[in-house]
Design a protein around this motif. Structure first.
Motif, PDB file in Angstrom:
ATOM      1  N   GLY B 138       0.850  -1.190   0.000  1.00  0.00           N
ATOM      2  CA  GLY B 138       0.000   0.000   0.000  1.00  0.00           C
ATOM      3  C   GLY B 138       0.876   1.225   0.000  1.00  0.00           C
ATOM      4  O   GLY B 138       1.379   1.644  -1.030  1.00  0.00           O
ATOM      5  N   SER B 139       1.101   1.758   1.202  1.00  0.00           N
ATOM      6  CA  SER B 139       2.024   2.886   1.306  1.00  0.00           C
ATOM      7  C   SER B 139       3.437   2.483   0.909  1.00  0.00           C
ATOM      8  O   SER B 139       4.197   3.280   0.373  1.00  0.00           O
ATOM      9  CB  SER B 139       2.028   3.427   2.740  1.00  0.00           C
ATOM     10  N   ASP B 140       3.771   1.230   1.180  1.00  0.00           N
ATOM     11  CA  ASP B 140       5.106   0.718   0.851  1.00  0.00           C
ATOM     12  C   ASP B 140       5.124   0.234  -0.596  1.00  0.00           C
ATOM     13  O   ASP B 140       5.108  -0.964  -0.873  1.00  0.00           O
ATOM     14  CB  ASP B 140       5.450  -0.422   1.818  1.00  0.00           C
ATOM     15  N   LEU B 141       5.179   1.204  -1.487  1.00  0.00           N
ATOM     16  CA  LEU B 141       5.022   0.912  -2.913  1.00  0.00           C
ATOM     17  C   LEU B 141       6.144   0.033  -3.456  1.00  0.00           C
ATOM     18  O   LEU B 141       5.944  -0.759  -4.378  1.00  0.00           O
ATOM     19  CB  LEU B 141       4.963   2.241  -3.678  1.00  0.00           C
ATOM     20  N   ALA B 142       7.323   0.160  -2.859  1.00  0.00           N
ATOM     21  CA  ALA B 142       8.461  -0.629  -3.349  1.00  0.00           C
ATOM     22  C   ALA B 142       8.293  -2.118  -3.062  1.00  0.00           C
ATOM     23  O   ALA B 142       9.048  -2.948  -3.570  1.00  0.00           O
ATOM     24  CB  ALA B 142       9.759  -0.112  -2.742  1.00  0.00           C
ATOM     25  N   ALA B 143       7.278  -2.469  -2.255  1.00  0.00           N
ATOM     26  CA  ALA B 143       7.024  -3.883  -1.975  1.00  0.00           C
ATOM     27  C   ALA B 143       6.169  -4.527  -3.072  1.00  0.00           C
ATOM     28  O   ALA B 143       5.722  -5.664  -2.921  1.00  0.00           O
ATOM     29  CB  ALA B 143       6.338  -4.023  -0.613  1.00  0.00           C
ATOM     30  N   THR B 144       5.959  -3.813  -4.161  1.00  0.00           N
ATOM     31  CA  THR B 144       5.174  -4.336  -5.294  1.00  0.00           C
ATOM     32  C   THR B 144       5.650  -5.731  -5.694  1.00  0.00           C
ATOM     33  O   THR B 144       6.855  -5.964  -5.861  1.00  0.00           O
ATOM     34  CB  THR B 144       5.314  -3.376  -6.497  1.00  0.00           C
TER      35      THR B 144
END
Lengths: 345, 380
Positions: B138-144
């Motif tokens: 979510g907020s941690d977009l780099a965890a895509t």
């Protein structure tokens, strides 16, 4: 900023940097007139910035004065610079020459009869130190600007929580200079609110800078407290509040230049004062929370700014006062007029 | 300390005629749309309305003419946007394409992508959604995690995008996929044709108010051709950053509850007397200040500057203002919010009371924005 504003910004920053420090502010709070600071302000023309050039002033406008007033707020300047600038503006509009000495402004319940002023003005900034006070009085002749010498006024000392002099002046048939004001009857309150809003924007900028600096220096649990998200989020809020007041005050100053009658800038000035009042409550609370116990001591200088904000937000009409007016105007104008009004100015 | 800067910005005199033109248009088009529908503004989708706006030349206003744009100034565009929002026009269908996907393609897309898509967007016929969030990102977009594996002629995509607003109406998704394990350099943006790609399932998710506005989008061996890669492989993270600056910079970030403010004033006017004046005055002060800040951001965009930080400031302050509106209405007026029946005021209050929690989640949460601001202050 244009060229004049850049020059003003640099010179006022240097001047206040050189002449205002904790000792100077503290001595002023103890009742000592900051003579050196005042002399420097006068010598550099800062007190007469809004006085027309024809009357030995700088002939600048509110957008220019904004630069000086914001710096004055940022430095917690312990002298009536803002009041002198405002007095110069009101006198200039009336075509009355600004006298030498310390000129302040006052609001009061006055009667003007055959060039003689009677009545009482409360909370006059630096009344005890001033040689003259300027006010605007509605009489049978219309709205008149009054320049009153203070040697015949009774002065009862009082102060605000920033320990700035806010004295009660009583006049009994004192001979005064008068001229047609060219301003609305509430000009002192109106432009006073503009002046305080700009000073508050400066003080809020100071709170942001001081709080960020402190958070980067103060170490707890092995790291600067500014590395903790709880602190970062609070400082982010502080900075956004400061930014909002900055643009609201600048907007009001620009409007005051754009229109010739003071009434026409009242909307933007009210917006700025209300916004500054709202922001100062949140901002002072966050600044003190971030600074912890040290910020609650007299020794640490944070309170010079926070106590000014607590004082200034109530002066020349509190936020509540101006919000009442804004709200009444808005409701009377009608729901469907709000957007056209806001975008049409 | 690097801080943000809000310079005063005045709209050029020549925008006045355009503003009047937009108002005249809206007076006709919105005449029979009830207040509660208008309250949805840029969340409300109406393709017919979007096509009419396209015909007026009010979509893709700043884009080059060769791609169907109109080469207008940032201020012209700003005036159209704020008039649409203040009136509660149903601009949702084309909003994302106009605001960020179009500009993204102009910046990073191929010539073929631009020519294929931008003219349709500008006509109000082609709609976009944004495939960023995922179940675990979510907020941690780099965890895509949604993976795009290189295959012959393109990429095979597997994974799930979540909270995708408007995916059920959209023709295309600008999607952020993982093309390698590297945290940031492994991210790539793609243009996904949602109407003509096998292996994509779109499931609307009902929100708490009962509206199906966002979606779950599942990719199962969906094939995306090489020609649909946006920018270059591995540059997705930087491109998304630029895209988010557009996403956060507009007047929709403080005007989402404006219709309720108007109805509150109408009610107080009806009641007469001094009731509520102070609260309305405070709201007006915040409204006017936010508009000045928002205009300042438009001025930066016009000069080609990057207002990413300033946009975060406006969005954070704006969301607080928008979210405060139903609270103020409740405290001030003592009326009950309703759904489906009741006065305009009651229904608008009903809609916004339920909807405002999303305002500090969509487009970057309050906490993320304040983190960005804190970085700007030199704290991170």
């Amino acid at each position: 900023m244009n060229e004049l504003q850049t020059i003003l910004s640099d010179s006022i920053a240097k001047l206040l940097g050189d002449h205002v420090n904790k000792d100077v502010i503290q001595r002023a709070e103890e009742g000592q007139w900051p003579a050196e600071l005042w002399e420097a302000l006068v010598q550099n023309g800062m007190t007469r910035i809004l006085v027309p050039e024809a009357q030995e002033g700088a002939g600048a406008n509110w957008e220019d004065a904004h630069v000086v007033l914001k710096a004055a707020g940022e430095h917690s300047t312990p002298a009536p610079l803002a009041e002198a600038i405002l007095a110069g503006f009101i006198l200039g509009r009336a075509g009355i020459a600004m006298p030498e000495g310390v000129v302040t402004v006052m609001e009061g319940d006055f009667k003007l009869e055959s060039g003689r002023l009677s009545g009482v003005a409360k909370a006059v900034p630096w009344g005890r130190n001033a040689t003259h006070a300027v006010t605007v009085v509605e009489s049978g002749w219309g709205v008149e600007t009054v320049l009153a010498p203070l040697q015949y006024a009774r002065i009862d000392k009082d102060q605000n929580v920033a320990r700035e002099p806010r004295d009660t002046l009583t006049f009994d048939h004192v001979v005064v200079d008068t001229a047609w004001a060219g301003l609305p009857g509430n000009a002192v309150k109106l432009y006073g609110a503009l002046t305080r809003s700009i000073q508050m924007a400066g003080a809020l900028d100071y709170l942001t800078r001081a709080s960020v600096q402190y958070a980067n220096e103060r170490t707890q649990f092995g790291k600067p407290i500014g590395k903790f998200q709880a602190i970062q989020q609070q400082l982010a809020v502080l900075s956004t509040q400061s930014a909002a007041v900055g643009i609201a005050a600048a907007h009001a100053a620009a409007r005051a230049d754009k229109v010739s009658s003071g009434d026409a800038a009242a909307f933007e000035i009210a917006v700025a004062k209300v916004r500054a009042d709202d922001a100062s409550s949140a901002a002072t609370s966050i600044a003190h929370q971030v600074h912890g116990a040290i910020g609650f001591t007299y020794e640490h200088g944070l309170h010079f700014a926070t106590r000014r904000l607590w004082s200034w937000r109530a002066e020349f009409g509190s936020g509540a006062d101006w919000a009442d007016w804004l709200g009444r105007e808005t409701i009377t104008r009608g729901a469907d007029k709000l957007w056209p009004y806001v975008t049409g100015r | 300390m690097q801080t943000f800067r809000f310079d005063l910005c005045e709209l050029p005199e020549e925008t006045k005629g355009l503003r009047q033109e937009v108002r005249d248009f809206l007076a006709v088009e919105l005449k029979h749309i009830p207040a509660v529908t208008r309250a949805q503004t840029w969340s409300g989708s109406d393709p017919e309305f979007s096509r009419k706006m396209g015909a007026k030349g009010w979509i893709g206003m700043r884009w080059p003419k060769q791609y169907g744009g109109h080469e207008r100034s940032a201020f012209d565009r700003y005036v159209v946007l704020e008039e649409m929002l203040a009136a509660g026009a149903p601009v949702g269908a084309h909003w994302i394409g106009d605001r960020q996907s179009g500009p993204l393609l102009l910046n990073f897309g191929t010539e073929e992508q631009r020519q294929l898509i931008l003219p349709k967007v500008a006509r109000g016929e082609c709609y976009f959604c944004i495939g960023m969030s995922e179940p675990d990102s979510g907020s941690d977009l780099a965890a895509t995690r949604t993976k795009a594996e290189k295959v012959d002629g393109g990429y095979r995509v597997n994974g799930t995008k979540l909270w995708t607003s408007g995916a059920h109406h959209a023709h295309y998704m600008i999607a952020l996929f993982r093309t390698s394990p590297d945290k940031h350099a492994g991210l790539t943006q793609f243009l996904v044709d949602l109407k003509n790609t096998d292996g994509i399932t779109i499931r609307p998710i009902k929100d708490l108010a009962g509206n199906a506005h966002f979606n779950e989008v599942v990719f199962q061996d969906a094939f995306v051709p090489d020609s649909m890669l946006v920018g270059s492989e591995g540059s997705g993270w930087a491109q998304v950053g630029a895209e988010l600056a557009f996403e956060r910079s507009g007047p929709e970030r403080y005007l989402s509850s404006f219709l309720l403010m108007v109805e509150m004033i109408r009610e107080l006017q009806k009641r007469g007397g001094a009731e509520g004046a102070r609260e309305i005055g405070r709201l007006v002060a915040h409204l006017v200040t936010l508009r000045q800040m928002s205009l300042s951001v438009a001025g930066m965009l016009d000069k080609g500057e990057n207002p990413a930080l300033e946009a975060s400031v406006v969005k954070d302050l704006g969301a607080v203002f928008e979210q405060d509106m139903p609270v103020k209405a409740h405290e001030l007026l003592g009326i009950a919010p309703t759904v489906g029946a009741g006065s305009d005021l009651e229904q608008v209050l009903g809609y916004l009371t339920q909807t405002v929690p999303s305002f500090s989640l969509r487009g970057g949460t309050r906490e993320i924005l304040r983190g960005i601001i804190a970085r700007g202050l030199g704290l991170r």
